[in-house]
Write an enzyme that holds these catalytic residues in place. Structure first.
Site, PDB file in Angstrom:
ATOM      1  N   ASP A 446      -0.664  -2.396   1.185  1.00  0.00           N
ATOM      2  CA  ASP A 446      -1.521  -3.358   1.839  1.00  0.00           C
ATOM      3  C   ASP A 446      -2.848  -3.289   1.087  1.00  0.00           C
ATOM      4  O   ASP A 446      -3.114  -2.313   0.400  1.00  0.00           O
ATOM      5  CB  ASP A 446      -1.691  -2.941   3.306  1.00  0.00           C
ATOM      6  CG  ASP A 446      -2.745  -3.757   4.001  1.00  0.00           C
ATOM      7  OD1 ASP A 446      -2.700  -4.978   3.862  1.00  0.00           O
ATOM      8  OD2 ASP A 446      -3.600  -3.164   4.669  1.00  0.00           O
ATOM      9  N   ASP A 629       0.243  -4.454   9.632  1.00  0.00           N
ATOM     10  CA  ASP A 629       1.175  -3.727   8.765  1.00  0.00           C
ATOM     11  C   ASP A 629       2.208  -2.942   9.555  1.00  0.00           C
ATOM     12  O   ASP A 629       3.211  -2.507   8.992  1.00  0.00           O
ATOM     13  CB  ASP A 629       0.414  -2.721   7.884  1.00  0.00           C
ATOM     14  CG  ASP A 629      -0.485  -3.406   6.903  1.00  0.00           C
ATOM     15  OD1 ASP A 629      -0.024  -4.364   6.272  1.00  0.00           O
ATOM     16  OD2 ASP A 629      -1.653  -3.001   6.781  1.00  0.00           O
TER      17      ASP A 629
END
Lengths: 753, 60
Positions: A446, A629
């Site tokens: 990420d 996430d």
């Protein structure tokens, strides 16, 4: 003061202590007018800290007792119900920033004490039996031998029933589901060894294997207990991190009063007062006020979003600058966070399908060994026709091949590996995570908060007028806004600045100050330059005239580029999956050298990408921190999260790293791979041992003495081999850095107001 | 041989007592904070007692 003192300067910044209501909400009643509050104090290191914390808290009025647990870095405070003592504020002034810890989350560890009790009983029995066995082996006469066998049987029985339970239960659970695991051959071996020895003892036999059965239980329990201790330690460390989701919120009643309600009780249409620095508890719409919202943890956007009446807010985002009144639009269980949890549950397929290495080995191992024992029985029956002799030899085969080494092969290596990682600030929450990490052939990162720190930094500092910069920094020092902090940190260059007075902060706009007759403004261009528009960009102005314009960039995590190239050197493909805008992602990707990047992804799209990669046969390591996430962390083959990650992300990840540096990722991969190699070596050693021992046993030459020596030797070799793990050993391969301090890391995401 | 008749039960009894003591200490939480216990042993008893007394008086 204590040696926690490095945190003293931070203490002043820790204005964002939870409200009294929140403290009350997370306390529990002990009865008799006493309340208990548990606090996590991650900076406690030594005896002086204990004294400072316990003494400081006990001096507060209303506090009955404060007891520090240094191992878990926690303090339990008992206080008289009534007024809530300023616990966290007091600790902050002592230089030990603390945060609330959920009492429910920590109900002790019954599994650990069960294991330790079982271990103690097994150890007691094994050592006493061994003592008696030594005299039998050295040639005690028949009468003494017989007496000793009976005493051994009496000692072995409780060990078998009490300590063996742990293996029997697990074996039974596996068998009931039609599977087999390492505990099945262990249980069969132990039970048969005991049964045969008892039979022989009753019939005045010469050989008894009570010592083998009990030492086997003892050795295996040591491995199992260490494994559990290591995992629990890592989990406790993760549980002790700052909780990022709010416990409750201040709800405005119709009559103007205020109630502090737990998040669960907040219903749609309630009006909630949201102070600067607080997190949005449920999905809501702004009713009054203007501010900026930090969405980094929720969506991965790095730039704060401006909100005005009518703007929609997602649960989990943070209010940065001004107080807001918001109207809830959903219950907690229907909010953004809950949606993530649902996505996570749906995604958690790949990991559940993974079978542990040891179980796969057991699946091959038990049929071979049991068939060998059965064939031995048939062979001896055919050769001698003496069924007692045949059974005796067959059971000796089972005992000597009983997977003591095999049962230790995996847990011991993983304990050593987890310990190494723990020392480097990487928490391993699950042993199977290490096995899966060793297999990973791709890493997906990420961006916001993972590759970067999610902390803005002043860009292009060289091109700025130093005087203007110094002035901006002096002004910015009066605000907690993340951009102000970045300016204040970057601009303190020691130049003289005019004396500033009448400093005021305008939420959502910026700072204003007077110096003589001049009015300085630092903030949004539209406001500072008096154009009335909504232009973005941060500028410094004097009486509406532009002095300097500032641009900011997100700070990369230390050693991000090195970590990426180290991972690539280990043969992993690298990609970025981010929820932030594509251009920002591309810029960050360029800096760390990643070609494969995607921006603007929704949580479900991240999961879809990971599933597509899994479909191609890729085993992906996902590294991420945000709420968005969390489903991806659950869906990936193996996952890692920084300590600053959202709570559910931390819970979903297999590994959590506490330090800022991204070098934790390649280190974890290196340790996992070496652990995998050592496990395979251990399996090879165990197989080699069996290949030697099996023919001896089948030929009928195994006596209890031979069995005891062979089994102990193989276990010792396996353990010694596990200790050879090199990676992560001091001197550490990565740079020594400051220990992780939640208060410091938090200031980027949670601005105390 | 005759000495074994009481020596072995005695040895087992002592071992059993130790086992019982371990169970008791485990149950009473003496292994809950090993790091803390290692530090607390260095605390000055005298000071500790004074602390306790002052706390006691304050609560009165």
């Amino acid at each position: 003061m204590s040696c926690c003192a490095p945190g003293a300067e931070l203490a002043a910044e820790l204005g964002g202590a939870p409200s009294r209501e929140e403290v009350l909400l997370s306390s529990r009643e002990l009865g008799g007018g006493l309340m208990q509050t548990d606090l996590a104090v991650p900076n406690m290191h030594c005896g002086a800290c204990i004294r400072a914390v316990e003494g400081g808290l006990a001096r507060l009025p209303g506090v009955e007792q404060a007891r520090v647990n240094l191992s878990t870095r926690r303090v339990a405070v008992k206080w008289r119900a009534g007024t809530v003592p300023p616990l966290i504020e007091t600790l902050a002034t002592l230089g030990c920033p603390a945060h609330l810890f959920d009492t429910e989350a920590d109900k002790g560890d019954p599994e650990l004490s069960r294991l330790i009790r079982a271990l103690a009983v097994a150890g007691f029995a094994a050592m006493n039996i061994m003592l008696l066995s030594v005299s039998v082996w050295s040639g005690a006469d028949a009468e003494t031998r017989q007496a000793f066998h009976w005493i051994s049987a009496a000692l072995a029985l409780p060990a078998l029933l009490y300590s063996g339970r742990i293996f029997f239960r697990s074996a039974w659970r596996a068998l009931r589901h039609g599977r087999t695991n390492m505990d099945v051959p262990i249980s069969i071996g132990i039970c048969l060894a005991f049964g045969l020895s008892l039979y022989d003892t009753v019939h005045n036999g010469e050989h008894a294997y009570f010592d083998a059965a009990t030492t086997l239980i003892f050795f295996l329990l040591i491995g199992r207990t260490l494994d559990h201790v290591m995992r629990e330690k890592a989990r406790a460390a993760v549980r002790g991190l700052v909780r990022l989701s709010p416990r409750g919120a201040t709800v405005l009643r119709g009559d103007g009063g205020r109630d502090y309600l737990p998040v669960k009780e907040i219903a749609p249409d309630m009006r909630i007062l949201l102070a600067a620095g607080e997190r949005v508890p449920v999905d809501a719409v702004v009713a009054e006020g203007r501010s900026e919202i930090d969405c980094a943890i929720a969506t991965g956007e790095s730039v704060p979003r401006h909100v005005a009446p009518g703007s929609a807010l997602q649960a989990g985002t943070t209010n940065l600058s001004g107080p807001l009144v918001v109207i809830a639009t959903a219950r907690a269980e229907e909010s953004f966070l809950a949606e993530m949890v649902r996505l996570m549950e749906a995604a958690e397929g790949g990991r559940a399908r993974y079978r542990r290495l040891a179980d796969r080995a057991a699946q091959l191992y038990s049929p071979v060994v049991h068939a060998a024992a059965f064939l031995t029985f048939l062979g001896w029956m055919a050769a001698t026709g003496d069924w007692h002799r045949a059974i005796g030899v067959a059971i000796a085969v089972l005992i000597i091949t009983c997977p003591c080494a095999l049962g230790l092969a995996v847990p011991i290596v993983q304990v050593v590996a987890a310990r190494r990682l723990f020392e480097s600030g990487i928490m391993v929450k699950d042993g199977s995570g290490l096995e899966r990490l060793a297999e990973a052939d791709m890493a997906a990162f990420d961006k916001t908060g993972t590759l970067t720190l999610g902390r803005p930094r002043l860009a292009g500092q060289e091109g700025l007028d130093p005087d203007a910069l110094a002035l901006a920094a002096a002004l910015a020092a009066h605000s907690r806004h993340p951009l102000s902090r970045a300016l204040a940190a970057a601009g303190a260059n020691g130049r003289a600045v005019p004396h500033l007075s009448d400093i005021s902060e305008h939420p959502g706009l910026g700072l204003e100050a007077k110096a003589g007759r001049d009015v300085y403004r630092l903030g949004r261009a539209g406001w500072a330059l008096d154009m009335g528009g909504e232009e973005g960009g941060t500028v410094l102005s004097r009486n509406g005239q532009l002095l300097a314009a500032f641009t900011f960039e997100d700070t990369l995590r230390p050693e991000a580029a090195e970590a990426v190239s180290a991972l690539r050197g280990r043969g992993l493909r690298i990609a970025i999956l981010s929820g932030d805008q594509a251009e920002t992602v591309a810029a960050a990707a360029g800096k760390v050298g990643i070609e494969d990047h995607a921006g603007g992804l929704l949580p479900a799209q991240k999961v879809a990408r990971l599933e597509a990669l899994a479909g191609e046969g890729r085993k992906v390591l996902m590294v991420g921190d945000g709420l968005n996430d969390a489903p991806a962390l659950a869906a990936a083959h193996v996952s890692m999260a920084p300590a600053t990650a959202a709570d559910i992300g931390r819970n979903a990840a297999d590994f959590v790293f506490l330090h800022e540096s991204l070098s934790a990722v390649p280190l974890a991969v290196a340790v996992a791979r070496e652990a995998g190699r050592l496990v395979r070596q251990n399996f090879a050693l165990a197989i080699l041992y069996n290949a030697i021992a099996l023919p001896v046993a089948i030929a009928g030459y195994v006596t209890p003495l031979v069995a005891a020596i062979a089994m102990s030797l193989s276990s010792v070799i396996v353990v010694a081999n596990a200790l050879r793990l090199r990676q992560g050993r001091a001197p550490k391969p990565h740079r020594q850095e400051k220990p992780y301090r939640p208060a410091e890391a938090r200031q980027t995401v949670e601005l105390p107001g | 041989m005759s000495s074994l008749v009481f020596l072995i039960p005695l040895a087992l009894l002592l071992g059993g007592v130790a086992l019982g003591a371990f169970f008791w200490s485990l149950k009473s939480g003496q292994y809950d904070d090993l790091d803390g216990a290692a530090e607390r042993i260095l605390f000055d008893d005298e000071e500790e007692r004074q602390d306790d007394r002052s706390r006691f008086n304050k609560n009165d």
